[in-house]
Design a protein around this motif. Structure first.
Motif, PDB file in Angstrom:
ATOM      1  N   UNK A  61       0.811  -1.223   0.000  1.00  0.00           N
ATOM      2  CA  UNK A  61       0.000   0.000   0.000  1.00  0.00           C
ATOM      3  C   UNK A  61       0.843   1.272   0.000  1.00  0.00           C
ATOM      4  N   UNK A  62       2.146   1.126  -0.250  1.00  0.00           N
ATOM      5  CA  UNK A  62       2.990   2.324  -0.242  1.00  0.00           C
ATOM      6  C   UNK A  62       2.769   3.191  -1.473  1.00  0.00           C
ATOM      7  N   UNK A  63       2.374   2.587  -2.585  1.00  0.00           N
ATOM      8  CA  UNK A  63       2.212   3.343  -3.823  1.00  0.00           C
ATOM      9  C   UNK A  63       0.844   3.944  -4.117  1.00  0.00           C
ATOM     10  N   UNK A  64      -0.203   3.140  -4.047  1.00  0.00           N
ATOM     11  CA  UNK A  64      -1.469   3.499  -4.695  1.00  0.00           C
ATOM     12  C   UNK A  64      -2.147   4.794  -4.239  1.00  0.00           C
ATOM     13  N   UNK A  65      -1.833   5.255  -3.038  1.00  0.00           N
ATOM     14  CA  UNK A  65      -2.581   6.412  -2.515  1.00  0.00           C
ATOM     15  C   UNK A  65      -1.740   7.681  -2.440  1.00  0.00           C
ATOM     16  N   UNK A  66      -0.576   7.668  -3.109  1.00  0.00           N
ATOM     17  CA  UNK A  66       0.339   8.808  -2.961  1.00  0.00           C
ATOM     18  C   UNK A  66       0.400   9.687  -4.209  1.00  0.00           C
ATOM     19  N   UNK A  67      -0.578   9.523  -5.096  1.00  0.00           N
ATOM     20  CA  UNK A  67      -0.618  10.345  -6.306  1.00  0.00           C
ATOM     21  C   UNK A  67      -2.036  10.850  -6.551  1.00  0.00           C
ATOM     22  N   UNK A  68      -2.118  11.926  -7.296  1.00  0.00           N
ATOM     23  CA  UNK A  68      -3.375  12.327  -7.932  1.00  0.00           C
ATOM     24  C   UNK A  68      -4.524  12.577  -6.950  1.00  0.00           C
ATOM     25  N   UNK A  69      -5.715  12.164  -7.345  1.00  0.00           N
ATOM     26  CA  UNK A  69      -6.951  12.508  -6.624  1.00  0.00           C
ATOM     27  C   UNK A  69      -6.949  11.979  -5.192  1.00  0.00           C
ATOM     28  N   UNK A  70      -6.471  10.758  -4.994  1.00  0.00           N
ATOM     29  CA  UNK A  70      -6.536  10.145  -3.661  1.00  0.00           C
ATOM     30  C   UNK A  70      -5.544  10.840  -2.728  1.00  0.00           C
ATOM     31  N   UNK A  71      -4.369  11.142  -3.248  1.00  0.00           N
ATOM     32  CA  UNK A  71      -3.377  11.876  -2.474  1.00  0.00           C
ATOM     33  C   UNK A  71      -3.956  13.210  -1.993  1.00  0.00           C
ATOM     34  N   UNK A  72      -4.594  13.934  -2.931  1.00  0.00           N
ATOM     35  CA  UNK A  72      -5.153  15.244  -2.608  1.00  0.00           C
ATOM     36  C   UNK A  72      -6.313  15.116  -1.604  1.00  0.00           C
ATOM     37  N   UNK A  73      -7.136  14.077  -1.783  1.00  0.00           N
ATOM     38  CA  UNK A  73      -8.265  13.868  -0.859  1.00  0.00           C
ATOM     39  C   UNK A  73      -7.756  13.652   0.566  1.00  0.00           C
ATOM     40  N   UNK A  74      -6.664  12.914   0.694  1.00  0.00           N
ATOM     41  CA  UNK A  74      -6.088  12.655   2.016  1.00  0.00           C
ATOM     42  C   UNK A  74      -5.475  13.937   2.580  1.00  0.00           C
ATOM     43  N   UNK A  75      -4.717  14.654   1.730  1.00  0.00           N
ATOM     44  CA  UNK A  75      -4.072  15.899   2.176  1.00  0.00           C
ATOM     45  C   UNK A  75      -5.110  16.921   2.642  1.00  0.00           C
ATOM     46  N   UNK A  76      -6.266  16.935   2.004  1.00  0.00           N
ATOM     47  CA  UNK A  76      -7.313  17.900   2.361  1.00  0.00           C
ATOM     48  C   UNK A  76      -8.235  17.411   3.467  1.00  0.00           C
ATOM     49  N   UNK A  77      -7.971  16.218   3.978  1.00  0.00           N
ATOM     50  CA  UNK A  77      -8.727  15.731   5.132  1.00  0.00           C
ATOM     51  C   UNK A  77     -10.053  15.063   4.818  1.00  0.00           C
ATOM     52  N   UNK A  78     -10.315  14.770   3.548  1.00  0.00           N
ATOM     53  CA  UNK A  78     -11.566  14.072   3.207  1.00  0.00           C
ATOM     54  C   UNK A  78     -11.508  12.592   3.595  1.00  0.00           C
ATOM     55  N   UNK A  79     -10.280  12.047   3.598  1.00  0.00           N
ATOM     56  CA  UNK A  79     -10.143  10.623   3.894  1.00  0.00           C
ATOM     57  C   UNK A  79      -8.855  10.367   4.668  1.00  0.00           C
ATOM     58  N   UNK A  80      -8.921   9.339   5.521  1.00  0.00           N
ATOM     59  CA  UNK A  80      -7.731   8.850   6.244  1.00  0.00           C
ATOM     60  C   UNK A  80      -7.609   7.376   5.920  1.00  0.00           C
ATOM     61  N   UNK A  81      -6.385   6.943   5.592  1.00  0.00           N
ATOM     62  CA  UNK A  81      -6.173   5.509   5.364  1.00  0.00           C
ATOM     63  C   UNK A  81      -5.148   5.033   6.388  1.00  0.00           C
ATOM     64  N   UNK A  82      -5.484   3.983   7.127  1.00  0.00           N
ATOM     65  CA  UNK A  82      -4.568   3.414   8.126  1.00  0.00           C
ATOM     66  C   UNK A  82      -4.293   1.961   7.765  1.00  0.00           C
ATOM     67  N   UNK A  83      -3.006   1.644   7.593  1.00  0.00           N
ATOM     68  CA  UNK A  83      -2.608   0.281   7.209  1.00  0.00           C
ATOM     69  C   UNK A  83      -2.124  -0.457   8.459  1.00  0.00           C
ATOM     70  N   UNK A  84      -2.625  -1.654   8.681  1.00  0.00           N
ATOM     71  CA  UNK A  84      -2.241  -2.443   9.863  1.00  0.00           C
ATOM     72  C   UNK A  84      -1.650  -3.776   9.430  1.00  0.00           C
TER      73      UNK A  84
END
Ligand code: 6GU
Length: 225
Positions: A13-36
């Motif tokens: 999961x290191x790659x898929x969420x660090x670009x584009x729309x998902x990256x921006x959504x996380x940076x703006x606080x719309x979503x949090x992803x926690x990997x366990x």
């Protein structure tokens, strides 16, 4: 929205969420992803998370204890709307399911491996089982990444007007029409005149007819209903 992903391969999961729309959504606080990492919860000195199938068939099964302890810990911290198991025998992911899940506050995604997970986890914790299609992946991780992306982009505010989900393929049950950008003539390959006409009504009609035609040709099944 908060998404907790439970996996034995957190590095996937290191790659898929660090670009584009998902990256921006996380940076703006719309979503949090926690990997366990499920392995961190194994209560044995070898950090073992799988064991042989009872009854003799070949392959390994993910054990109850590490996953149960991890889920119990997370559920003690907050309320989850769904605990989803990614599995090829689940319900096939659709835009409708992504829409439903995007309205939730907290969801958990459990990635399976080997022959599967001990059935008691499914009975006692799992509220929904999802597959991303009729083909076999090595594990649920890529499926969880696909599901996460499909959900986060639908959270209200994540997409601006320009990239609105309303014009996506499938959102209205049709495939998207063809699109073009400058130049209007590339070595004699021309953009359809109507798109350069400035006539909004004609352009809208053209796009709709193209979407309908493309859907009829490529995915006729989408038109029944
Ligand atoms: Cl969710 N898991 C695995 N292992 N394979 C799949 C899948 C999930 N969805 C489609 N193929």
């Amino acid at each position: 929205m908060r998404i907790d992903i439970l996996t034995i391969f957190p590095a996937m999961f290191e790659g898929p969420f660090t670009e584009s729309i998902i990256k921006r959504a996380i940076a703006r606080g719309y979503a949090e992803i926690h990997i366990h990492n499920i392995r961190d919860f194994a209560a044995n000195k070898h950090r073992k998370v799988d064991d042989y199938v009872f009854g003799g068939s070949a392959g390994m099964v993910m054990m109850v204890q590490p996953i149960a302890d991890l889920i119990d810990k997370l559920k003690a911290e907050r309320i989850y709307d769904e605990v989803i198991f990614l599995t090829p025998d689940g319900e096939i992911l659709s835009q409708g399911i992504a829409n439903q899940l995007s309205l939730h506050g907290n969801i958990m995604l459990l990635c399976g491996h080997y022959k599967g997970i001990d059935e008691r986890l499914r009975e006692h914790y799992i509220t929904r089982e999802i597959s991303i299609g009729d083909y076999v992946l090595s594990g649920g991780e890529l499926a969880a990444a696909v599901l996460t992306d499909s959900i986060i982009r639908l959270i209200p505010g994540v997409l601006g007007d320009e990239t609105s989900a309303l014009s996506d393929s499938f959102q209205d049950g049709l495939l998207s029409p063809p699109v073009y950008t400058r130049p209007s003539d590339y070595k004699g390959w021309k953009v359809p005149d109507v798109l350069l006409s400035g006539n909004e009504k004609e352009i809208k009609d053209w796009n709709y007819r193209q979407a309908l035609e493309r859907t009829r040709k490529r995915r006729p099944g989408l038109l029944n209903g």
